[in-house]
Motif scaffolding. Structure first.
Motif, mmCIF file in Angstrom:
data_model
loop_
_atom_site.group_PDB
_atom_site.id
_atom_site.type_symbol
_atom_site.label_atom_id
_atom_site.label_comp_id
_atom_site.label_asym_id
_atom_site.label_seq_id
_atom_site.Cartn_x
_atom_site.Cartn_y
_atom_site.Cartn_z
ATOM 1 N N THR A 72 -3.297 4.147 -4.816
ATOM 2 C CA THR A 72 -3.077 4.015 -3.379
ATOM 3 C C THR A 72 -2.127 2.859 -3.107
ATOM 4 O OG1 THR A 72 -5.370 4.724 -3.037
ATOM 5 C CG2 THR A 72 -4.207 3.825 -1.132
ATOM 6 N N HIS A 73 -1.189 3.093 -2.176
ATOM 7 C CA HIS A 73 -0.339 1.993 -1.711
ATOM 8 C C HIS A 73 -1.017 1.316 -0.522
ATOM 9 C CE1 HIS A 73 3.704 0.619 0.251
ATOM 10 N NE2 HIS A 73 3.021 -0.392 -0.241
ATOM 11 N N TRP A 74 -1.006 1.956 0.632
ATOM 12 C CA TRP A 74 -1.646 1.362 1.805
ATOM 13 C C TRP A 74 -3.032 1.972 1.982
ATOM 14 C CZ3 TRP A 74 3.351 1.955 5.182
ATOM 15 C CH2 TRP A 74 4.229 0.879 4.875
ATOM 16 N N ALA A 77 -4.252 3.908 5.268
ATOM 17 C CA ALA A 77 -3.714 5.209 5.688
ATOM 18 C C ALA A 77 -4.823 6.247 5.739
ATOM 19 C CB ALA A 77 -2.614 5.656 4.733
ATOM 20 N N PHE A 147 5.289 3.836 -6.094
ATOM 21 C CA PHE A 147 5.569 4.575 -4.867
ATOM 22 C C PHE A 147 7.073 4.499 -4.626
ATOM 23 C CE2 PHE A 147 4.948 0.231 -3.425
ATOM 24 C CZ PHE A 147 5.939 0.051 -2.465
ATOM 25 N N HIS A 167 7.449 8.772 2.178
ATOM 26 C CA HIS A 167 6.771 7.860 1.268
ATOM 27 C C HIS A 167 6.055 8.674 0.189
ATOM 28 C CE1 HIS A 167 3.583 5.242 -0.282
ATOM 29 N NE2 HIS A 167 4.293 4.201 0.153
ATOM 30 N N GLN A 254 0.215 8.442 0.794
ATOM 31 C CA GLN A 254 -0.077 7.059 0.446
ATOM 32 C C GLN A 254 -1.024 6.959 -0.744
ATOM 33 O OE1 GLN A 254 1.069 4.148 1.538
ATOM 34 N NE2 GLN A 254 2.390 4.921 3.178
ATOM 35 N N ARG A 255 -1.566 8.104 -1.179
ATOM 36 C CA ARG A 255 -2.498 8.072 -2.303
ATOM 37 C C ARG A 255 -2.342 9.329 -3.136
ATOM 38 N NH1 ARG A 255 -5.418 8.030 2.200
ATOM 39 N NH2 ARG A 255 -6.392 6.014 1.765
#
Length: 778
Positions: A72-74, A77, A147, A167, A254-255
């Motif tokens: 996961t980035h953010w 989300a 990412f 993204h 985001q994931r």
């Protein structure tokens, strides 16, 4: 989706960021998960922790032999549905998780598989391996998790408006030397996917393109593991095609979560995968008989249907299921469930007459999940909110396939109830099975589902699951849990629970027949037990030789259907009613009869396939012979169950080359034996092909005169022993799939435990009876 231009440069318009080290690890108190904090540069001093992204990698132990990895980035989300329906039979309790540490690593154990994370020297290094240390499976190494933005942002401030950017999250698992990758749905290209770019996005592309009707986010490796990508979203894979030594998986989100499943055998991989996404449903014994279709755009009525079935009976070709394709409905009215009254004034009575005549047991009709606006039913469905809408509230329509076509919204419970009521109207008329065509052309832009929380892009692939589930369960409710049969074209992960599937629109060419074999092999490696194909090819007019070669192949698929586009597939229309032994009619009669005789074996193997979550036919050779490197590259032959090897013939001449793995193999037709491993060449007419029986097999066959697929599989049978040794076993089931007994070879080499066999049954050794003879009672 490529994020780099070769090894050294970034792809035009992309900006990838990579997890460069594992900065810290948080352990769950239960010892079943690790959470890794991974910055996108090495942290060498305190100020390095500012103004840079991080990735969170959660590694969990869900059940024995399986590890999940979620990147996961953010974290804030949203993660809207739909989500795959995992663990439909319940999550297994058996798991042996644990965490162990050394000075330089942390290891999470999940039964037979472990993940080891290096923790020293600012490394990024995650290895997946057998817990006992016997085998390394794959790994996540330098610049393998990250990412990417597209287009590349000029600075972090501009990402405050993410509407201007795409993204992506991606991972790159390593490919070892000689490793091959298989599966990812019903793919018609090369069986080994290494070197291919694969997009998982359901599409109606026929069998001659890189598109697929059935995209399954699961692949299996020759190193004894599989990876299931847990999202119905559009997934793009570069299988050794961006970096030759890695499989890159990316999704616009985001994931990204996937499961790595350790076998170590491919059968065990599929069995564990079926725990996650579901085992195949059981199908009734009658469904294994010959299905005959009216074909697609042909003109037909009751007289036409009767002439087909009477013609088949006259040629000793029993038909178990008759299928009414699209034009049982009125033109422009698809699919409003209303019979064309001009061609079929009393469908219920017609179907009753059809069954009473004894010409056919069951009836199937074609449907799709769309609704043309010419039908009065369209206005009704639209007024009730049963159709998919645009964001502004309009019904989503386009003139693709049907004029002004709407799409049934299966996220609306009331729409589902209404759709089921329409199906019940068909059942009331005598319909027993449903061909669920289409379901691929589902829009993902400017749409809003009844359940507005759902992500339209994820719904594109997931729609196949909802559509087939609604129809399958409606048939179960009417006819019984194990009596439901679909003929479905589109699928995603989990749709194996709603059998069966067929291979879509193929041309009437040998190349298309080979494409279909590859498609069936690949789909089977996604846990689909049952599969069929349009015998003779769908498009075009098959020449007699193609038709006959395809008949031999098609009757050795788990299910067998004659179906075409603008021409009929009854044999006498293909070769001007050639009545010779090698004509289309006699060829079809012989192969139909053979499948009927094989039913004691086929139906017993079908129960095993369902229980283990593996294909019945087409079964890739690597499932039975994973230790043979050649088996991972064989895409022109297959196993039917665990004991029969089938090599279709693609040449008019009858010449064929095939591979036999290690062991002694016996030709079903001649009883001559060959010893593998090795490649062999043979020449065949139209009534035989390389059909070889594996050594140490007890093969139970029905009586010589058996023509239908439903009978007593323990009465009057021939028990064929093929180089059997003490301990060899086979299970005999009844026509409901229930076990009636087990045949076994005793220490003296003789058959024991045979009291449940009835009638004039007999035993043959070193093969089967190749001459019809009166059976002697034991």
């Amino acid at each position: 989706m490529k994020f780099r231009d070769g090894m050294w440069m970034v792809a035009e318009g992309k900006r990838p960021e990579y997890a460069e080290e594992v900065y810290s690890i948080a352990e769950h108190p239960a010892g079943n998960s690790l959470s890794l904090l991974c910055p996108t540069k090495r942290i060498l001093q305190r100020s390095d922790s500012l103004n840079l992204p991080t990735l969170t990698i959660d590694i969990r132990a869900p059940f024995d032999g399986v590890i999940s990895v979620e990147t996961t980035h953010w974290l804030g989300a949203l993660n809207p549905g739909p989500h795959y329906d995992l663990y439909p039979a319940g999550k297994p309790e058996k798991c042996n998780p644990g965490i162990s540490k050394t000075d330089t690593s942390t290891t999470l154990r999940s039964g037979s598989i472990s993940a080891t994370v290096k923790t020293g020297n600012h490394d990024f290094d995650i290895r997946f391996h057998a817990t006992d240390g016997s085998k390394e499976l794959t790994s996540l190494l330098n610049r393998s998790v990250g990412f990417a933005y597209s287009p590349a942002p000029s600075n972090q401030l501009v990402t405050g408006d993410m509407s201007k950017f795409q993204h992506y999250i991606f991972t790159q698992t390593t490919l070892s030397v000689g490793e091959s990758v298989h599966g990812l749905g019903e793919r018609f290209g090369a069986f080994n996917k290494v070197g291919q770019a694969v997009t998982l996005w359901n599409a109606d592309g026929g069998t001659s393109s890189d598109q697929a009707y059935k995209n399954i986010p699961f692949w299996i490796s020759s190193r004894g593991y599989g990876i299931f990508i847990d999202t119905p979203d559009k997934v793009e894979l570069e299988v050794g095609s961006e970096r030759c030594c890695r499989v890159q998986t990316s999704v616009e989100a985001q994931r990204l979560k996937w499961y790595i499943i350790y076998g170590p055998t491919p059968k065990e991989v599929l069995q564990k995968y079926s725990i996650l996404t579901g085992k195949p449903g059981k199908v009734p014994s009658w469904s294994f008989g010959l299905w005959l279709s009216t074909s697609f755009t042909t003109n037909y009525d009751e007289k036409t249907v009767n002439s087909f079935l009477e013609g088949m009976k006259a040629r000793d070709i029993p038909v178990e299921v008759f299928h009414f394709d699209c034009f049982w409905l009125r033109a422009f009215h698809w699919c409003d469930f209303v019979f064309d009254s001009e061609m079929f004034p009393d469908p219920k009575a017609q179907i009753a007459r059809l069954k009473a005549s004894g010409l056919v047991k069951k009836v199937c009709v074609w449907i799709n999940p769309y609704l043309g606006q010419a039908s009065p039913v369209f206005k009704f469905a639209a007024s009730k909110g049963y159709l998919l809408k645009r964001k502004n509230g309009d019904i989503f329509q386009w003139d693709l396939w049907q004029t002004g076509m709407g799409i049934i919204d299966f996220t609306n419970p009331e729409a589902c109830e209404w759709y089921v009521s329409c199906l019940e109207g068909l059942f009331d008329k005598g319909v027993d099975a449903i061909k669920t065509d289409f379901g691929e052309r589902i829009p993902s832009i400017d749409v809003e589902w009844f359940d507005s929380s759902l992500d339209p892009r994820k719904m594109h692939n997931y729609y196949a699951f909802l559509y087939n589930k609604v129809v399958y369960e409606a048939i179960q409710d009417r006819f019984g849990e194990n009596e439901a049969v679909l003929f479905a074209r589109t699928a995603t992960a989990g749709t194996q629970r709603f059998p069966l599937q067929w291979g879509g629109d193929c041309e009437s060419t040998p190349e298309a027949m080979a494409e279909s074999v590859r498609g069936g092999l690949s789909l089977g490696l996604g846990g689909f037990a049952f599969w069929s194909v349009d015998i003779g090819g769908f498009e075009g007019y098959p020449p007699p030789w193609i038709y006959k070669r395809w008949v031999a192949f098609g009757l050795l698929c788990s299910h067998s259907r004659l179906h075409g586009s603008n021409s009929f597939r009854v044999p006498w229309t293909v070769d001007d009613d050639d009545t010779s032994e090698q004509g289309c009619s006699k060829t079809l009669a012989k192969w139909t009869s053979l499948k009927a005789r094989l039913m004691p074996y086929i139906f017993a193997q079908a129960q095993i396939a369902v229980e283990q979550g593996i294909p019945l036919s087409l079964r890739a050779m690597c499932l039975e012979f994973p230790e043979d490197p050649t088996s991972w590259f064989l895409d022109r032959q297959f196993m039917f169950g665990d004991s029969l090897l089938v090599a279709p013939i693609f040449e008019e001449s009858g010449d064929v080359e095939f591979y036999l793995p290690k062991g002694r193999w016996t030709s079903f037709f001649t009883n001559k034996t060959r010893v593998g491993p090795g490649w062999f060449k043979e020449h065949h007419q139209f009534d035989t092909l390389p059909l070889y029986v594996r050594e140490n097999t007890i093969l139970v066959l029905g009586k010589w005169h058996e023509m239908r697929t439903v009978y007593d599989y323990a009465q009057g049978v021939e028990v064929c022993l093929y180089q059997t040794k003490p301990g060899a076993k086979t299970t005999v089931v009844d026509s409901e799939g229930e076990e009636v007994g087990v045949l076994e070879i005793g220490e003296e080499g003789h058959l024991i435990d045979q009291d449940f066999l009835t009638g004039a049954w007999h035993v043959t050794r070193n093969g089967r009876s190749t001459i019809k003879s009166k059976a002697t009672e034991n």
